[in-house]
Scaffold this active site. Structure first.
Site, short mmCIF file in Angstrom:
data_model
loop_
_atom_site.label_atom_id
_atom_site.label_comp_id
_atom_site.label_asym_id
_atom_site.label_seq_id
_atom_site.Cartn_x
_atom_site.Cartn_y
_atom_site.Cartn_z
CE1 TYR A 271 -5.34 8.42 34.94
CE2 TYR A 271 -6.74 6.54 35.52
CZ TYR A 271 -6.13 7.34 34.57
OH TYR A 271 -6.29 7.04 33.24
CD GLU B 296 -20.54 1.64 42.46
OE1 GLU B 296 -20.34 0.89 41.47
OE2 GLU B 296 -20.74 2.86 42.35
CE1 TYR C 70 -20.16 7.76 37.60
CE2 TYR C 70 -21.27 6.21 39.07
CZ TYR C 70 -20.13 6.90 38.68
OH TYR C 70 -18.96 6.73 39.37
CD GLU D 11 -18.18 5.78 42.51
OE1 GLU D 11 -17.43 5.15 43.26
OE2 GLU D 11 -18.62 5.33 41.43
CE LYS E 260 -9.98 5.13 31.91
NZ LYS E 260 -10.28 3.89 32.63
C1 DCB Z 1 -18.88 2.64 39.63
C2 DCB Z 1 -17.58 2.29 40.30
C3 DCB Z 1 -16.38 3.01 39.72
C4 DCB Z 1 -16.58 3.17 38.26
C5 DCB Z 1 -17.73 4.14 38.11
C6 DCB Z 1 -18.11 4.39 36.66
O1 DCB Z 1 -19.28 1.53 38.86
F1 DCB Z 1 -17.61 2.48 41.64
O2 DCB Z 1 -15.23 2.28 40.02
O3 DCB Z 1 -15.42 3.76 37.66
O4 DCB Z 1 -18.89 3.75 38.81
O5 DCB Z 1 -18.44 3.23 36.02
C7 DCB Z 1 -14.97 3.22 36.43
C8 DCB Z 1 -13.92 4.19 35.88
C9 DCB Z 1 -13.28 3.60 34.66
C10 DCB Z 1 -12.74 2.22 35.00
C11 DCB Z 1 -13.84 1.34 35.56
C12 DCB Z 1 -13.35 -0.03 36.01
O6 DCB Z 1 -14.54 5.43 35.62
O7 DCB Z 1 -12.24 4.45 34.23
O8 DCB Z 1 -12.22 1.63 33.82
O9 DCB Z 1 -14.40 1.96 36.71
O10 DCB Z 1 -12.46 0.10 37.04
C13 DCB Z 1 -20.59 1.39 38.42
C14 DCB Z 1 -21.61 2.18 38.86
C15 DCB Z 1 -22.92 1.95 38.45
C16 DCB Z 1 -23.19 0.93 37.56
C17 DCB Z 1 -22.17 0.11 37.09
C18 DCB Z 1 -20.86 0.36 37.52
N1 DCB Z 1 -24.49 0.69 37.12
N2 DCB Z 1 -19.81 -0.47 37.04
O11 DCB Z 1 -25.45 1.29 37.60
O12 DCB Z 1 -24.69 -0.11 36.16
O13 DCB Z 1 -20.12 -1.57 36.56
O14 DCB Z 1 -18.62 -0.11 37.08
#
Ligand code: DCB
Length: 521
Positions: free
Chosen positions: A260, A359, A421, A447, A486
């Site tokens: 993006y 992360e 989140y 973030e 998205k």
């Molecule tokens: C973080 C990442 C970020 C991710 C977002 C939401 O990951 F820094 O890259 O973004 O939080 O999950 C997502 C996008 C999707 C994309 C995906 C893969 O929104 O469109 O498909 O990345 O690139 C986190 C944050 C916290 C946790 C897990 C994740 N957690 N994770 O607490 O479990 O596994 O991505």
């Protein structure tokens, strides 16, 4: 959570109403220490036996069995899972509800049918049924002879479970955190937790959300862009401007530049600034087809975005966005080369902040992986950018700031990133921020999203509001995930929004409208 409680209460009533019919399982002998609990749970429809009619009280309970039963206790409905395992839907729902992390029971299924450890079982149970219960560290840890064998991420729930009387040690006073538990033992845990959660209405006073006295908080914070605030500096735990006044940065993070990148052009950045932001974060994925796959083209996009942000008078974060490459050490040399180049280019710009590992996740520790990585990368940046602010992540997707605070990095103008989140993380993680601030470590929320941790679900605006109010009171800066169109709830823009024209409210998604309204609040 309130909904869970009511449902748990309803299940409990069902338990109590069903009376004392004899145990349905031939291998659960009446009069044993667990017979009554098994009967109650079975009659409430919460616990099932095996197809051959047995219960197998002495068998180890598996991760799938434990989560499925907990989900039934809490009234959590299944959502589509990633495998065709019988409990995939419950496990997916539990993961999304934040009962456990991805690495603990991967949704790909390889651990579903393995025995669950006692420490993880207790964490899931406490998060699902008794999320507000706390245990005092000193009092409760003393009850466990083998406390030193408990992993740090389980301290909170296990201490809470001891405080609530849900678990007791064995004859030697050991908790045996890594051992499994039998189905009979699990049944007792479920029964106790259900009783407490049903009867707990109003009983457990939730911990106060207001900052504790020792948590530093500024009385006033400066806003505005780079031209007003100049060089940033960290004083104590507070981000300050060049004059030493507390300052708060708020703005947007891009989504992946490889997907993006169009919303990191100068018009989109100017739009974001026009809505009141003073911060922009350029999320440069390293894996997932990002920088490591096409370094030159991605780097160019990043530099264009940073230049555009500077032109719009925004502070700007250059984010080395590790995600699937969970251990920052796996590409430490690439990171050093990249940041050396960025620092050479931007080292004399007061606008630029360097975020060296988005992360860390998976099998990584602060002490063994992230800290040594930071110690390798920071000096490289410092050579050319001696006074810029550097942001450092931590294990468990930048949630383990307490590990960093316990063993902090040496040096000036360093801050620890905390990511949340709103649909997944709540009061527990906020309390962790206060503990870390009280310990003197500076925190930057580089973030966060209004969605669940997977980027979708919700939108959780009430929870997000609680989070932002909390951050405001503490003068903590933030960047929201993410500036893109998205089809996921965390995206700030409606699908099809043009990156090349001004944005009205109608161009913003539900999340975007909420977030943009809080920039200059
Ligand atoms: C973080 C990442 C970020 C991710 C977002 C939401 O990951 F820094 O890259 O973004 O939080 O999950 C997502 C996008 C999707 C994309 C995906 C893969 O929104 O469109 O498909 O990345 O690139 C986190 C944050 C916290 C946790 C897990 C994740 N957690 N994770 O607490 O479990 O596994 O991505």
């Amino acid at each position: 959570m309130r909904k869970f409680k009511i449902l748990a209460g309803a299940c409990l009533c069902a338990l109590l109403l069903t009376g004392t019919a004899s145990a349905a399982f031939p291998d659960v002998r009446p009069g044993t220490w667990y017979a009554e609990a098994v009967t109650e749970m079975e009659e409430a429809g919460i616990l099932h036996g095996y197809p051959d009619g047995t219960f197998r009280p002495g068998a180890s309970i598996t991760a799938a069995q434990f989560v499925a039963v907990t989900a039934r206790c809490a009234g959590l409905s299944p959502v589509p899972g990633q495998t065709d395992h019988w409990a995939a839907g419950q496990l997916q729902a539990a993961l999304q509800a934040g009962w456990y992390d991805w690495d603990e029971i991967p949704p790909t299924g390889e651990r579903f049918d393995k025995p669950i450890s006692r420490q993880l079982a207790v964490k899931i149970l406490m998060r699902a049924l008794l999320p507000e219960v706390r245990g005092d560290y000193n009092t409760e840890s003393r009850k466990m002879q083998d406390f030193s064998r408990l992993e740090g991420r389980y301290y909170e729930p296990v201490l809470a479970a001891y405080a609530a009387g849900i678990v007791k040690g064995d004859d030697q006073g050991n908790f045996n955190p890594q051992k499994g538990l039998t189905r009979a033992e699990a049944c007792i845990l479920f029964q106790k937790a259900m009783k407490l959660s049903g009867a707990g209405e109003g009983g457990n006073t939730p911990a106060p959300e207001d900052p504790r006295p020792q948590v530093p908080q500024p009385s006033e914070t400066a806003r505005g862009g780079v031209s007003e605030n100049g060089w940033l500096q960290v004083k104590g735990t507070q981000l300050c401007n060049e004059r030493g006044e507390a300052v708060v940065l708020r703005g947007m993070s891009t989504h992946g530049m490889q997907w993006y990148g169009q919303y990191a052009n100068s018009r989109s950045i100017r739009n974001t600034a026009d809505w009141g932001a003073n911060l922009f974060r350029v999320a440069m994925y390293t894996g997932e087809g990002g920088y490591l796959s096409s370094p030159d083209s991605i780097k160019k996009k990043v530099m264009d975005a940073v230049d555009a942000a500077i032109t719009s008078d925004l502070y700007v974060i250059i984010d080395w966005h590790i995600l699937s490459d969970g251990n920052p050490m796996s590409h430490v040399e690439e990171a050093k080369a990249f940041f050396s180049e960025m620092a050479a280019r931007y080292g004399d710009s007061p606008a630029v902040l360097y975020e060296i590992c988005n992360e860390p996740n998976g099998n990584v520790t602060w002490e063994g992986d992230v800290k040594p990585y930071a110690q390798a990368v920071i000096p490289v940046i410092r050579e050319r950018a001696p006074k810029s602010v550097i942001l450092v992540g931590s294990p468990t997707w930048s949630q383990d700031i307490h590990m960093a605070a316990r063993s902090p990095l040496e040096g000036e103008n360093l801050m620890y990133t905390l990511h949340f989140y709103a649909g997944t993380h709540g009061a527990d993680l906020r309390r962790r921020i206060d503990d870390v601030l009280a310990a003197g470590a500076p925190v930057f929320v580089s973030e966060w999203g209004t969605s669940r941790a997977d980027g979708s679900g919700g939108v959780f605006l009430k929870e997000a509001g609680e989070w932002l109010d909390f951050l405001d009171r503490r003068g903590i800066s933030w960047a929201n995930w993410s500036l893109c169109d998205k089809g996921e709830t965390s995206a700030a823009l409606r699908p099809g929004t043009s990156p090349n024209s001004a944005w009205s409210r109608e161009n913003l998604s539900e999340s975007g409208q909420f977030v943009f309204s809080r920039f200059a609040d």
